[in-house]
Design an enzyme around this catalytic site. Structure first.
Site, PDB file in Angstrom:
ATOM      1  N   GLU A 204       5.708   9.275  -5.908  1.00  0.00           N
ATOM      2  CA  GLU A 204       4.646   8.655  -6.684  1.00  0.00           C
ATOM      3  C   GLU A 204       3.387   9.519  -6.699  1.00  0.00           C
ATOM      4  O   GLU A 204       2.987  10.067  -5.667  1.00  0.00           O
ATOM      5  CB  GLU A 204       4.288   7.295  -6.053  1.00  0.00           C
ATOM      6  CG  GLU A 204       3.123   6.603  -6.743  1.00  0.00           C
ATOM      7  CD  GLU A 204       2.579   5.413  -5.946  1.00  0.00           C
ATOM      8  OE1 GLU A 204       2.311   5.557  -4.738  1.00  0.00           O
ATOM      9  OE2 GLU A 204       2.428   4.347  -6.543  1.00  0.00           O
TER      10      GLU A 204
ATOM     11  N   GLY B 205       0.824  -1.206   0.000  1.00  0.00           N
ATOM     12  CA  GLY B 205       0.000   0.000   0.000  1.00  0.00           C
ATOM     13  C   GLY B 205       0.854   1.249   0.000  1.00  0.00           C
ATOM     14  O   GLY B 205       1.986   1.255  -0.504  1.00  0.00           O
TER      15      GLY B 205
ATOM     16  N   GLU C  41       5.579  -3.219   1.146  1.00  0.00           N
ATOM     17  CA  GLU C  41       5.818  -2.865  -0.258  1.00  0.00           C
ATOM     18  C   GLU C  41       4.986  -1.633  -0.542  1.00  0.00           C
ATOM     19  O   GLU C  41       3.757  -1.677  -0.454  1.00  0.00           O
ATOM     20  CB  GLU C  41       5.432  -4.032  -1.180  1.00  0.00           C
ATOM     21  CG  GLU C  41       6.299  -5.259  -0.995  1.00  0.00           C
ATOM     22  CD  GLU C  41       7.777  -5.004  -1.242  1.00  0.00           C
ATOM     23  OE1 GLU C  41       8.111  -4.170  -2.095  1.00  0.00           O
ATOM     24  OE2 GLU C  41       8.606  -5.618  -0.552  1.00  0.00           O
TER      25      GLU C  41
ATOM     26  N   CYS D  27       1.647  -0.018  -9.026  1.00  0.00           N
ATOM     27  CA  CYS D  27       2.857   0.338  -8.276  1.00  0.00           C
ATOM     28  C   CYS D  27       4.058   0.469  -9.192  1.00  0.00           C
ATOM     29  O   CYS D  27       5.054   1.085  -8.824  1.00  0.00           O
ATOM     30  CB  CYS D  27       3.122  -0.708  -7.206  1.00  0.00           C
ATOM     31  SG  CYS D  27       3.108  -2.386  -7.850  1.00  0.00           S
TER      32      CYS D  27
END
Ligand code: NAP
Length: 465
Positions: A357, A207, A231, A268
Site C-alpha cells: 500500500e 491502522g 485491520e 484503506c
C-alpha cells in the site's frame, strides 16, 4: 514505574464497573442509541471539527458521519433482539451422540476492549466508530486510545460519550488522552501500559501494518496473551480484462480515478494497483484508458494530507517506488506540505516494492499479457478487496474464472465491474482480508459479524432438574 500505570489502572477499573451494567442487553442497546442521538444532535459541529483537523472535506465526511451513526443504531438493534446473541439449547434427545446432557451455549463478553482508531476515518473508525459500537453490543466496556491526527475531535467525542452514557452505564466508554500524557504523539508508552494491564481482554486496531504488528507483539508477550484484531493497510488490486475496455473504456478510467482521488487517496480500500491485460489486443482502447486515467489523475488537486507525518510517508513511498516504474503523473511533488496524485507504470513482472500500500492518491498501472497474468496474480498480497472488470462475454470464460479464483483466495471482498472504495455496513459485508490486510481474516470489522470478535462461547451443562 511506568508513568501511565495509575491512569491506565483507574481507566480499566472504571471500565470493569461498566461491564456489570452492560451484562443487560437492553442497557447495551440504550447506550448505543444514546450515543447515536447525541452525535446527531451536534452533527455540523463534529463535521467541522473533523474537517479542520484532518483536511478532509465536509462532503467527504458527511457519508462517514451517517455510517458511524447508522452503525451505532445497527448494533443497538442487534444488542436488543438479534438471534446472533441468543442462547443455543441442545435438550436431551432420543438418539444422542455421547452422553445425553442438557446443553446451553451462551456468549459472554470477553472483558474490557482497547480501541486504536485510524487517522483516515475519524468518525467511522474513531472513538465512537465500528470497533467501539460492536464491543459495546457484545457487552464489553471500551477504552479508546487517542489518535494524534485528530485529538480535539477525539476528546469532544469522548465528552459526548460521557454525557450520553451517564444515565445508563457511566463508564462504558473510557478515553486515554495521549497528548496530555506526553508531548510526543508518536511516543508509544501509553499503548504499552494499556496492553500490559492484566484486566484488558482484547484490542481492536485499525491502522498501519507496522502498528498492528507492534500491538499484536505486545499482546502476545503478556503473561496471559489477548487477541488483537488488526485491520491494516491493503493494496486492493484491480484487474481489467480486455473485454471490459471494449464496453466501457472511459467509464472504467473515470470510476477508478474518482476512487483513487476521493479523500485524497487516504482510504484503506483505495485501488493501489491496476492490471491492464493484453493491451496490444485492445486496438487502441488500452491507450485510451491509460490517457484518460493519466489526465484525470493529473487534474487531481494538490491537497494537505491527514497529518504531516502522512505526507512524509507518502513522499518516501513514491521515492522507494520510483526506480521500479515509469512515472506518468506526480513525479514532482510540492514542498509546501501538500501532496499530488501519482501514477506509475510497470510492465509484466512487477518489483516487490510496488506490491504494498502507498497511503495517498497514487496507483501503479501494470501492463501484462494474458500468459503473464497467473504469475502476477500469485505475487499479489492479501487485500481487503480484489476487483475485476470484464465484459458479459468474458464472465463465462476461463480468464475470468482464474482471476476470480485467485482473488477469492487473497481478498475479503471481490468486486465485479465496480470500485473497491465505498463500504456498505450490512450483515453480508466482509471487511478484512488475508495478511497483510488483517491478522484475522476470519473476522470482519464491519457489519453485524464484527460483534463476534468480542464474545466467547460458554456451554452450561446439566442445569435441568
Ligand atoms: P497508524 O499510524 O498505525 O496509527 C493507528 C493507531 O495505532 C494510532 O493510535 C497510533 O498511535 C497507534 N500506533 C501505531 N503504531 C504503533 C506502535 N508501534 N505502538 C503502539 N501504537 C501504535 O495508522 P494511521 O496512519 O492512523 O492509519 C492509516 C493506515 O490505516 C493505512 O494503512 C490505512 O490503509 C489503514 N486503514 C485500514 C483500515 C481497514 O479497515 N483495514 C481502515 C482505515 C485505515 P501513534 O500515532 O501515536 O503511533
Amino acid at each position: 514505574m511506568d508513568p501511565h500505570s495509575d491512569t491506565v489502572n483507574q481507566t480499566l477499573n472504571r471500565a470493569g464497573r461498566a461491564m456489570r451494567t452492560l451484562r443487560d442487553r437492553p442497557a447495551r442497546a440504550r447506550v448505543l442509541e444514546a450515543l447515536a442521538s447525541r452525535l446527531e444532535a451536534v452533527r455540523p459541529e463534529l463535521i467541522a471539527l473533523a474537517s479542520e483537523e484532518t483536511a478532509l472535506t465536509a462532503a467527504e465526511l458527511e457519508p462517514e458521519f451517517a455510517r458511524a451513526v447508522g452503525t451505532l443504531r445497527m448494533f443497538a438493534g442487534l444488542a436488543r433482539s438479534s438471534p446472533v446473541l441468543a442462547e443455543l439449547h441442545s435438550p436431551p434427545e432420543a438418539l444422542p451422540i455421547g452422553p445425553n446432557h442438557d446443553l446451553r451455549r451462551v456468549l459472554v463478553p470477553i472483558g474490557p476492549v482497547a480501541v486504536f482508531g485510524a487517522s483516515n476515518f475519524p468518525l467511522a473508525y474513531g472513538v465512537l466508530g465500528g470497533d467501539t459500537a460492536s464491543a459495546l453490543a457484545a457487552g464489553c466496556a471500551v477504552v479508546v486510545k487517542e489518535h494524534p491526527a485528530h485529538p480535539r475531535l477525539g476528546r469532544r467525542l469522548a465528552a459526548l460519550a460521557r454525557e450520553a452514557c451517564a444515565p445508563i452505564a457511566p463508564d462504558a466508554v473510557q478515553y486515554l488522552d495521549s497528548l496530555q500524557a506526553h508531548p510526543d504523539p508518536r511516543d508509544h508508552t501509553l499503548a504499552r501500559a494499556l496492553l500490559a494491564h492484566p484486566a484488558l481482554a482484547g484490542v481492536g486496531f485499525t491502522g498501519s501494518v507496522a502498528g498492528g504488528v507492534a500491538l499484536a507483539e505486545l499482546a502476545r508477550a503478556r503473561p496471559m496473551p489477548i487477541p488483537v484484531y488488526a485491520e491494516q493497510g491493503s493494496l486492493n488490486p484491480v484487474v481489467l480484462l480486455p473485454g471490459a475496455l471494449e464496453e466501457a473504456t472511459l467509464d472504467a478510467a473515470g470510476a477508478l480515478a474518482s476512487s483513487i482521488l476521493l479523500r485524497h487517496g487516504q482510504q484503506c480500500t483505495k485501488p493501489g494497483l491496476i492490471v491492464l491485460v493484453e493491451l496490444d489486443a485492445l486496438g487502441g482502447r488500452g491507450e485510451a484508458f491509460e490517457r484518460a486515467l493519466t489526465a484525470k489523475l493529473n487534474a487531481g488537486p494538490a491537497r494537505r494530507p491527514l497529518a504531516p507525518w502522512i505526507a512524509s510517508a507518502y513522499l518516501a513511498r513514491l521515492r522507494d517506488c520510483a526506480p521500479h516504474a515509469e512515472p506518468l503523473v506526480g513525479a514532482t511533488q510540492p514542498t509546501d506540505g501538500t501532496t499530488r496524485p501519482a501514477l506509475l507504470r510497470a510492465r509484466g513482472a512487477v518489483h516487490s516494492t510496488l506490491l504494498h500500500e502507498t497511503f495517498g492518491p497514487s496507483t501503479v498501472l501494470v501492463h501484462a499479457r494474458a500468459d503473464e497474468l497467473p504469475a502476477l496474480l500469485d505475487l499479489l498480497p492479501g487485500s481487503l478487496t480484489g476487483t475485476v472488470w470484464a465484459s458479459a462475454r468474458e464472465r463465462g470464460g476461463e480468464l475470468f474464472a482464474l482471476v476470480m479464483e485467485r482473488r477469492m483466495a487473497r481478498a475479503g471482498r471481490v468486486i465485479v465491474n465496480g470500485v473497491p472504495t465505498g463500504v456498505r455496513v450490512a450483515p453480508a459485508m466482509t471487511h478484512t482480508g488475508p495478511w497483510p490486510a488483517s491478522n484475522h481474516p476470519e473476522a470482519s470489522a464491519v457489519g453485524s459479524a464484527a460483534v463476534m470478535r468480542w464474545l466467547r462461547p460458554v456451554t452450561v451443562q446439566g442445569t435441568l432438574p
